[in-house]
Design a protein around this motif. Structure first.
Motif, PDB file in Angstrom:
ATOM      1  N   PHE A   1       0.815  -1.227   0.000  1.00 14.40           N
ATOM      2  CA  PHE A   1       0.000   0.000   0.000  1.00 14.40           C
ATOM      3  C   PHE A   1       0.848   1.277   0.000  1.00 14.40           C
ATOM      4  O   PHE A   1       0.378   2.339   0.376  1.00 14.40           O
ATOM      5  N   SER A   2       2.112   1.137  -0.426  1.00 10.58           N
ATOM      6  CA  SER A   2       3.016   2.283  -0.625  1.00 10.58           C
ATOM      7  C   SER A   2       3.171   3.161   0.618  1.00 10.58           C
ATOM      8  O   SER A   2       3.114   4.386   0.540  1.00 10.58           O
ATOM      9  N   LYS A   3       3.352   2.504   1.745  1.00  7.86           N
ATOM     10  CA  LYS A   3       3.611   3.237   2.991  1.00  7.86           C
ATOM     11  C   LYS A   3       5.090   3.120   3.313  1.00  7.86           C
ATOM     12  O   LYS A   3       5.741   2.145   2.957  1.00  7.86           O
ATOM     13  N   PRO A   4       5.649   4.120   4.003  1.00  9.57           N
ATOM     14  CA  PRO A   4       7.073   4.031   4.357  1.00  9.57           C
ATOM     15  C   PRO A   4       7.335   2.876   5.324  1.00  9.57           C
ATOM     16  O   PRO A   4       6.445   2.480   6.085  1.00  9.57           O
ATOM     17  N   GLN A   5       8.551   2.365   5.270  1.00 11.33           N
ATOM     18  CA  GLN A   5       8.930   1.270   6.159  1.00 11.33           C
ATOM     19  C   GLN A   5       8.733   1.700   7.617  1.00 11.33           C
ATOM     20  O   GLN A   5       9.128   2.795   8.005  1.00 11.33           O
ATOM     21  N   GLY A   6       8.077   0.848   8.393  1.00  7.43           N
ATOM     22  CA  GLY A   6       7.836   1.154   9.797  1.00  7.43           C
ATOM     23  C   GLY A   6       6.532   1.892  10.054  1.00  7.43           C
ATOM     24  O   GLY A   6       6.166   2.133  11.199  1.00  7.43           O
ATOM     25  N   TRP A   7       5.796   2.231   9.000  1.00  7.16           N
ATOM     26  CA  TRP A   7       4.557   3.013   9.141  1.00  7.16           C
ATOM     27  C   TRP A   7       3.544   2.312  10.039  1.00  7.16           C
ATOM     28  O   TRP A   7       2.888   2.945  10.854  1.00  7.16           O
ATOM     29  N   LEU A   8       3.437   0.994   9.895  1.00  7.04           N
ATOM     30  CA  LEU A   8       2.430   0.249  10.650  1.00  7.04           C
ATOM     31  C   LEU A   8       2.685   0.283  12.156  1.00  7.04           C
ATOM     32  O   LEU A   8       1.787   0.030  12.939  1.00  7.04           O
ATOM     33  N   ASP A   9       3.921   0.607  12.537  1.00  7.27           N
ATOM     34  CA  ASP A   9       4.266   0.628  13.961  1.00  7.27           C
ATOM     35  C   ASP A   9       4.257   2.031  14.565  1.00  7.27           C
ATOM     36  O   ASP A   9       4.565   2.198  15.740  1.00  7.27           O
ATOM     37  N   GLN A  10       3.927   3.023  13.763  1.00  5.50           N
ATOM     38  CA  GLN A  10       3.905   4.402  14.267  1.00  5.50           C
ATOM     39  C   GLN A  10       2.498   4.778  14.694  1.00  5.50           C
ATOM     40  O   GLN A  10       1.550   4.548  13.960  1.00  5.50           O
ATOM     41  N   GLY A  11       2.395   5.362  15.866  1.00  7.19           N
ATOM     42  CA  GLY A  11       1.098   5.827  16.348  1.00  7.19           C
ATOM     43  C   GLY A  11       0.650   7.061  15.599  1.00  7.19           C
ATOM     44  O   GLY A  11       1.336   7.559  14.712  1.00  7.19           O
ATOM     45  N   GLU A  12      -0.492   7.569  15.984  1.00 13.73           N
ATOM     46  CA  GLU A  12      -1.067   8.755  15.335  1.00 13.73           C
ATOM     47  C   GLU A  12      -0.146   9.961  15.407  1.00 13.73           C
ATOM     48  O   GLU A  12      -0.208  10.854  14.587  1.00 13.73           O
ATOM     49  N   ASP A  13       0.733   9.980  16.411  1.00 16.98           N
ATOM     50  CA  ASP A  13       1.629  11.124  16.593  1.00 16.98           C
ATOM     51  C   ASP A  13       2.914  10.976  15.784  1.00 16.98           C
ATOM     52  O   ASP A  13       3.868  11.704  15.993  1.00 16.98           O
ATOM     53  N   GLY A  14       2.963   9.987  14.886  1.00 19.26           N
ATOM     54  CA  GLY A  14       4.161   9.792  14.080  1.00 19.26           C
ATOM     55  C   GLY A  14       5.216   8.984  14.804  1.00 19.26           C
ATOM     56  O   GLY A  14       6.380   8.967  14.425  1.00 19.26           O
ATOM     57  N   GLY A  15       4.843   8.306  15.858  1.00 20.26           N
ATOM     58  CA  GLY A  15       5.780   7.462  16.560  1.00 20.26           C
ATOM     59  C   GLY A  15       6.463   8.123  17.732  1.00 20.26           C
ATOM     60  O   GLY A  15       7.280   7.527  18.396  1.00 20.26           O
ATOM     61  N   ILE A  16       6.135   9.392  17.976  1.00 18.77           N
ATOM     62  CA  ILE A  16       6.736  10.094  19.118  1.00 18.77           C
ATOM     63  C   ILE A  16       6.003   9.685  20.368  1.00 18.77           C
ATOM     64  O   ILE A  16       4.786   9.718  20.430  1.00 18.77           O
ATOM     65  N   SER A  17       6.755   9.271  21.356  1.00 20.25           N
ATOM     66  CA  SER A  17       6.125   8.805  22.579  1.00 20.25           C
ATOM     67  C   SER A  17       6.660   9.610  23.761  1.00 20.25           C
ATOM     68  O   SER A  17       7.860   9.695  23.977  1.00 20.25           O
ATOM     69  N   TYR A  18       5.774  10.239  24.481  1.00 18.96           N
ATOM     70  CA  TYR A  18       6.145  10.963  25.695  1.00 18.96           C
ATOM     71  C   TYR A  18       5.712  10.122  26.876  1.00 18.96           C
ATOM     72  O   TYR A  18       4.598  10.221  27.361  1.00 18.96           O
ATOM     73  N   ASP A  19       6.599   9.241  27.299  1.00 20.24           N
ATOM     74  CA  ASP A  19       6.268   8.311  28.367  1.00 20.24           C
ATOM     75  C   ASP A  19       6.901   8.817  29.656  1.00 20.24           C
ATOM     76  O   ASP A  19       8.074   8.607  29.904  1.00 20.24           O
ATOM     77  N   LEU A  20       6.116   9.502  30.450  1.00 17.91           N
ATOM     78  CA  LEU A  20       6.647  10.126  31.654  1.00 17.91           C
ATOM     79  C   LEU A  20       6.832   9.159  32.800  1.00 17.91           C
ATOM     80  O   LEU A  20       7.574   9.426  33.729  1.00 17.91           O
ATOM     81  N   PHE A  21       6.159   8.027  32.739  1.00 18.68           N
ATOM     82  CA  PHE A  21       6.157   7.119  33.889  1.00 18.68           C
ATOM     83  C   PHE A  21       6.840   5.801  33.614  1.00 18.68           C
ATOM     84  O   PHE A  21       6.817   4.907  34.444  1.00 18.68           O
ATOM     85  N   GLY A  22       7.449   5.647  32.449  1.00 16.44           N
ATOM     86  CA  GLY A  22       8.163   4.428  32.139  1.00 16.44           C
ATOM     87  C   GLY A  22       7.272   3.215  31.990  1.00 16.44           C
ATOM     88  O   GLY A  22       7.707   2.093  32.158  1.00 16.44           O
ATOM     89  N   ALA A  23       6.012   3.443  31.696  1.00 17.05           N
ATOM     90  CA  ALA A  23       5.058   2.316  31.563  1.00 17.05           C
ATOM     91  C   ALA A  23       5.164   1.683  30.200  1.00 17.05           C
ATOM     92  O   ALA A  23       5.537   2.290  29.248  1.00 17.05           O
TER      93      ALA A  23
END
Length: 83
Positions: A61-83
């Motif tokens: 479906f012509s998506k960049p490599q790793g696209w399926l593993d990126q969240g709505e925010d583009g894969g940026i994760s702000y994990d403040l609690f280490g969960a």
């Protein structure tokens, strides 16, 4: 935070919506067994989406490599609690 499989499931659902596909048609596009794909993409999935299938979906479906593993925010994760 959502699991990797949860993100993959959401992104796979997004692919089906974008391309107006049902599971049967998507399975045909990917050349895989419909029942296997149903087990991965049903509302309550019974199987995980393996890396090999994630890559195949991205290529098909012509998506960049790793696209399926990126969240709505583009894969940026702000994990403040280490969960």
């Amino acid at each position: 935070m959502m699991s990797d499989q949860g993100i993959r499931w959401q992104r796979a659902q997004e692919l089906m919506r974008e391309n107006a596909l049902d599971i049967e048609t998507m399975a045909a596009c990917l050349g895989i067994d419909e029942s296997k794909l149903t087990a991965m993409l049903a509302d309550t999935p019974k199987r995980k989406i393996p890396d090999s299938l994630a890559q195949l979906m991205e290529q098909t479906f012509s998506k960049p490599q790793g696209w399926l593993d990126q969240g709505e925010d583009g894969g940026i994760s702000y994990d403040l609690f280490g969960a």
